[in-house]
Enzyme design. Structure first.
Site, PDB file in Angstrom:
ATOM      1  N   ASN A 123       1.013  -1.184  -0.118  1.00 56.47           N
ATOM      2  CA  ASN A 123      -0.062   0.500  -0.398  1.00 56.47           C
ATOM      3  C   ASN A 123       0.835   1.234   0.242  1.00 56.47           C
ATOM      4  O   ASN A 123       1.882   0.798   0.500  1.00 56.47           O
ATOM      5  CB  ASN A 123      -0.945  -0.041   1.303  1.00 56.47           C
ATOM      6  CG  ASN A 123      -0.522   0.655   1.781  1.00 56.47           C
ATOM      7  OD1 ASN A 123      -0.248   1.570   2.744  1.00 56.47           O
ATOM      8  ND2 ASN A 123       0.056  -0.076   3.350  1.00 56.47           N
ATOM      9  N   ASN A 148       6.697  -1.992  11.023  1.00 54.86           N
ATOM     10  CA  ASN A 148       5.539  -0.872  10.004  1.00 54.86           C
ATOM     11  C   ASN A 148       5.813  -1.846   8.453  1.00 54.86           C
ATOM     12  O   ASN A 148       6.757  -2.349   9.129  1.00 54.86           O
ATOM     13  CB  ASN A 148       5.899   0.349   9.719  1.00 54.86           C
ATOM     14  CG  ASN A 148       4.595   1.646   9.419  1.00 54.86           C
ATOM     15  OD1 ASN A 148       4.397   0.693   9.104  1.00 54.86           O
ATOM     16  ND2 ASN A 148       4.898   2.496   9.808  1.00 54.86           N
ATOM     17  N   GLY A 208       2.751  -7.145  12.422  1.00 56.78           N
ATOM     18  CA  GLY A 208       3.105  -8.046  10.853  1.00 56.78           C
ATOM     19  C   GLY A 208       2.655  -8.910  10.410  1.00 56.78           C
ATOM     20  O   GLY A 208       3.806 -10.043  10.851  1.00 56.78           O
ATOM     21  N   LYS A 219       6.304   3.347  17.385  1.00 55.82           N
ATOM     22  CA  LYS A 219       6.435   2.315  15.449  1.00 55.82           C
ATOM     23  C   LYS A 219       7.377   2.609  15.024  1.00 55.82           C
ATOM     24  O   LYS A 219       7.940   3.581  14.067  1.00 55.82           O
ATOM     25  CB  LYS A 219       5.268   2.178  14.854  1.00 55.82           C
ATOM     26  CG  LYS A 219       4.770   2.200  14.412  1.00 55.82           C
ATOM     27  CD  LYS A 219       3.526   1.479  13.469  1.00 55.82           C
ATOM     28  CE  LYS A 219       3.248   0.204  12.832  1.00 55.82           C
ATOM     29  NZ  LYS A 219       2.172   0.312  12.076  1.00 55.82           N
ATOM     30  N   CYS A 252       6.821   5.153   8.217  1.00 53.13           N
ATOM     31  CA  CYS A 252       5.706   5.345   7.108  1.00 53.13           C
ATOM     32  C   CYS A 252       6.422   5.502   6.073  1.00 53.13           C
ATOM     33  O   CYS A 252       7.834   5.779   5.627  1.00 53.13           O
ATOM     34  CB  CYS A 252       4.708   6.225   6.651  1.00 53.13           C
ATOM     35  SG  CYS A 252       3.798   7.001   5.136  1.00 53.13           S
TER      36      CYS A 252
END
Lengths: 273, 318
Positions: free
Chosen positions: B86, B205, B256, B178, B143
């Site tokens: 994504n 992540n 994950g 994170k 991210c």
């Protein structure tokens, strides 16, 4: 091995039908989509440009399906300009379907614009089941009317009526689809109502159907990203349009306070209609 | 008699509830399953539905100061074998709109995920949420697909220290960080977050990845490069949780590719005190949380363990 509908499949455009100056139907071979239920949608990838949720349209050839597109934004314009032989990526079909009560004899379909697509697929199913069908096609003017002949062909084996309404009154009944609906309901009774189109139109269809205590199913549209129920960009209240819908019945619709009131934009902010 | 049955059932239920309940970084959770950030996370009505589906806590989509539209579709691509790619581009309604969205949160345990392009952004966002009924914050420093946000911060231990210290100095609520797989060793980043005062670490992540359509030759994601999640990242995540939990003092939340209770157990053996679910929702829907909780409960019973904490990090002794 069973096909994983979530993996993008390449399809090639076999035919393109010009519906109006800004609306086209694109036909392609795809066995899985050819079996889609009325109300289901595909995620259609226009390579390098965009991926759009599109309701599955009927196709008159075996193992084929179609999509109908109105030229509007970057993605839909790129799709509109696609030619025979060009490739699209599709995944799905996704979502639930319009349900047909086993004892239904006469039904009313109310559609506006490209919202007619799932209703045409539904009409084909109703034709197979020999259920009498009245279809209201709402458009702004004669130039914007499409699917009148298609609907007639799709419903050829059953008693049916097609009513066109135009807002400027240059064709059919003057007014919008819901004016035509109110008029029809004064003279005829139906077992249920199906609708798809602009949400404010569908809200009105729900209100009118409720006044006559008619069961109704509406296919909703929201901004969609994943199509498989993980991102929630298509949420309306606690429902995911891609997974719990797109079709909702009157019982569900009456609990969805956001229906006809708000939608969410690309950022997820609530916007008043 | 009936009353007794009811009481007994109630008591059993409470006992069951206790077997899975955890306290992580000062946050009391009824079970260790959390919704991972980025999934389903923008509407209070959906949060309520998740709560009724037994979620232990919900991490919201990452919230920035201003609304972000994110990238054009395709933003999510399904891959064979239970993985996803994504690049949503951190689409979110912004701090103002999202704080109004959850302003009357009745009872749902929400952790607000924060993302910023500089450390100045974080106090502004916290200011909108700190008086609301939320459990705490998770800082998204990983991210992998948005420039100047997420991983670009998370790849720099000094920046991590600065951001975590800033966030900690503006709230008394627990702060989770994170971390992900970037250019710098994930252990160095986790240590920096730990030393700067983070109350827990979430690992990992999504991992920078891409996929290309072979018919057209075009990368599928509109951003071309995105983040890989799901089953294919699980062994990497297990390794990260194992190493991080051995090297930091604060609890680790595993994330994950957790698709089953067996995966959840493996993460806990590796050292995770809680787990986050995301990709599995594409397969199991909202029922994923309950299913994993039930499996965990049965596993504990079979192993004769009274609560989850007995399981955490057991693999470290080998």
């Amino acid at each position: 091995m069973p096909i994983n509908i979530n993996i993008i499949r390449s399809v090639f455009i076999e035919r393109v039908l010009n519906e109006t100056a800004s609306v086209k139907t694109i036909l392609f071979k795809d066995r899985v989509s050819s079996k889609a239920d009325p109300g289901q949608f595909l995620m259609v990838w226009i390579p390098g440009v965009e991926e759009l949720p599109m309701s599955v349209m009927v196709a008159d050839e075996e193992d084929s399906a179609a999509i109908t597109i109105r030229r509007k934004g970057i993605g839909s314009t790129a799709l509109f300009n696609k030619r025979i032989g060009e490739m699209l990526g599709i995944r799905g079909p996704y979502g639930n379907k319009f349900k047909i009560a086993p004892n239904a004899r006469t039904v009313l379909l109310v559609g506006g614009g490209t919202g007619l697509v799932p209703l045409i697929r539904l009409a084909a199913k109703l034709n197979e089941m020999r259920i009498c069908c009245t279809l209201i096609i709402g458009a702004s003017s004669k130039r914007e009317v499409f699917f009148e002949n298609t609907a007639d062909a799709v419903l050829s084996d059953t008693k049916h009526k097609i009513i066109v309404s135009t807002e400027n009154g240059d064709y059919g009944i003057k007014g919008n689809a819901t004016d035509a609906m109110a008029q029809v309901l004064k003279e005829e009774t139906f077992d249920s109502v199906y609708t798809c189109g602009p949400e404010l139109m569908m809200k009105k269809v729900l209100d009118i159907a409720s006044a006559y205590s008619l069961p109704i199913q509406a296919s909703l549209e929201r901004h969609m990203k994943c199509g498989i129920g993980i991102c929630a960009s298509c949420c309306i209240e606690d429902k995911l349009v891609c997974k719990d819908g797109t079709v909702f019945c009157e019982k569900q619709l009456s609990k969805l306070n956001e229906f006809g009131m708000f939608y969410r934009d690309k950022t997820g902010r609530k916007i008043v209609y | 008699m009936l009353e007794w049955c009811k009481l007994l059932r109630g008591k059993r239920q409470r006992e069951h509830d206790r077997t899975l309940s955890i306290n992580i970084a000062g946050m009391e959770l009824r079970n260790p399953t959390m919704l991972a950030s980025g999934f389903l996370g923008i509407s209070q009505a959906i949060f309520n539905r998740l709560y009724n589906a037994d979620v232990g806590a919900i991490v919201s989509k990452s919230i920035s100061c201003e609304p972000m539209e994110g990238y054009r579709n395709p933003t999510a691509v399904c891959l064979e074998g239970g993985s996803y790619l994504n690049a949503v581009g951190l689409a979110n309604p912004g701090a103002d709109a999202f704080s109004s969205e959850i302003a009357s949160n009745p009872y749902v345990p929400i952790i607000v995920s924060l993302v910023g392009s500089s450390h100045d952004d974080f106090p502004k966002i916290i200011n909108k949420f700190d008086d609301l009924n939320i459990l705490g914050y998770e800082i998204n420093l990983s991210c992998p697909h948005v420039a100047k946000m997420g991983m670009e911060v998370g790849d720099d231990p000094d920046m991590v220290t600065k951001v975590v210290k800033t966030v900690k100095s503006h709230t008394l609520k627990p702060v989770v960080v994170k971390v992900g797989i970037g250019n710098v060793d994930i252990l160095d980043i986790a240590r920096a977050a730990n030393d700067a005062g983070a109350n827990a670490i979430t690992a990992i992540n999504t991992i920078r990845a891409m996929t290309i359509d072979i018919e057209s030759g075009i990368p599928v994601l509109s951003n071309k490069i995105g983040g890989l999640s799901g089953k294919s990242v699980k062994p990497i995540a297990i390794r990260c949780v194992y190493e991080i939990s051995k090297n930091v003092s604060v609890p680790v939340i595993g994330c994950g590719g957790i698709f089953s209770w067996e995966d959840a157990v493996e993460f806990m053996l590796a050292g995770a005190s809680a787990i986050q679910l995301g990709s599995v929702i594409g397969y199991e829907g909202f029922g994923a949380f309950q299913k994993i909780c039930l499996g965990l409960k049965r596993y504990l019973e079979r192993k004769g363990m009274k609560n989850l904490t007995e399981l955490v990090g057991l693999a470290h002794k080998y």
